[in-house]
Scaffold this active site. Structure first.
Site, PDB file in Angstrom:
ATOM      1  CB  SER A  78     -11.578  -1.101   0.290  1.00  0.00           C
ATOM      2  OG  SER A  78     -10.622  -0.216  -0.228  1.00  0.00           O
ATOM      3  CG  ASP A 178      -4.576  -4.925  -1.922  1.00  0.00           C
ATOM      4  OD1 ASP A 178      -4.378  -3.988  -2.708  1.00  0.00           O
ATOM      5  OD2 ASP A 178      -5.534  -4.963  -1.133  1.00  0.00           O
ATOM      6  CG  HIS A 208      -8.033  -3.509  -3.116  1.00  0.00           C
ATOM      7  ND1 HIS A 208      -7.465  -3.260  -1.875  1.00  0.00           N
ATOM      8  CD2 HIS A 208      -9.129  -2.693  -3.194  1.00  0.00           C
ATOM      9  CE1 HIS A 208      -8.165  -2.343  -1.241  1.00  0.00           C
ATOM     10  NE2 HIS A 208      -9.188  -1.992  -2.010  1.00  0.00           N
TER      11      HIS A 208
END
Length: 234
Positions: A78, A178, A208
């Site tokens: 991320s 996600d 995610h």
């Protein structure tokens, strides 16, 4: 010997990458899993740092690894994925792995997101589902100051032109479910990357937090395979 730099997510910690770190440690690899600037110290500290501070703190650990070995692989989740891309402008990276990389939304995606917000929390909950991962999403968002979220957005903008300059092998792994970083963004990122060796893996059942989801073993398999290429590709 190769080094491995593991970079965690927004409002997260090195625990975000614990399965990958454990796999590398079991294989006797040299790695660093730094806590990014402003993280691990509460909301007040996050208010005082910029996205440049995040990148600088990660670069410090990268330099430490390069003092031992010139071949360093970066694995970012991320926010950490974005930082890994930015580091490629400052230091030579051997291989780059982007896990759930967030990308700037298109105008259509912004409209869809605004529509969901207008429908209220129940609509968002229905779309995203329930469970521990959803609670983790909202925990991170609610404990993060607005300034930090703004810095994340600024970093996303800064990263966009850098994708087109990546020349090292790149692996992107993304969850099809996600809802924080839509897989369409991962596909756009993949298309921008000019590297001769690149791979995009979309996990059909993951959200995610792909290293805390049902397909974590597949993630580890893909990471291991990418980090140990065929001799003709080394």
């Amino acid at each position: 010997m190769e080094g491995y730099l593991l970079l965690h997510g927004f409002a997260g910690s090195p625990a975000d990458l614990q399965p990958v770190a454990q796999m590398l440690k079991q294989e006797g690899r040299l790695l660093r899993c730094p806590v990014l600037a402003g993280h691990g110290s509460g909301r007040d500290r996050m208010r005082t740092v910029s996205w440049e501070d995040w990148v600088d703190s990660a670069e410090g650990s990268l330099i430490q690894l390069k003092d031992v070995t010139p071949r360093v692989n970066v694995i970012g989740f991320s926010l950490g994925a974005l930082i890994g891309v930015m580091l490629s402008q400052r230091q030579r990276i051997h291989r780059l792995i982007l896990l759930s990389p967030p990308a700037l939304p298109t105008a259509q995606e912004l409209i869809q997101g605004a529509t969901e917000v207008a429908r209220g929390p129940l609509a968002i909950h229905r779309r995203m589902g329930s469970g521990a991962s959803i609670k983790e999403y909202f925990r991170r968002l609610t404990r993060s100051p607005v300034q930090a979220i703004h810095e994340l957005y600024q970093l996303m903008k800064a990263v966009e032109p850098v994708y087109g300059e990546l020349d090292m092998p790149v692996l992107i792994i993304h969850g099809a479910k996600d809802e924080l970083a839509h897989p369409r963004g991962a596909r756009r990122v993949y298309e921008q990357i000019p590297s001769e060796e690149k791979r995009l893996v979309i996990l059909p059942h993951s959200r995610h937090l792909i290293l805390k989801d049902d397909e974590v073993e597949q993630v580890l398999k893909e990471v291991r395979s990418f980090l140990t290429p065929a001799p003709s590709l080394v």
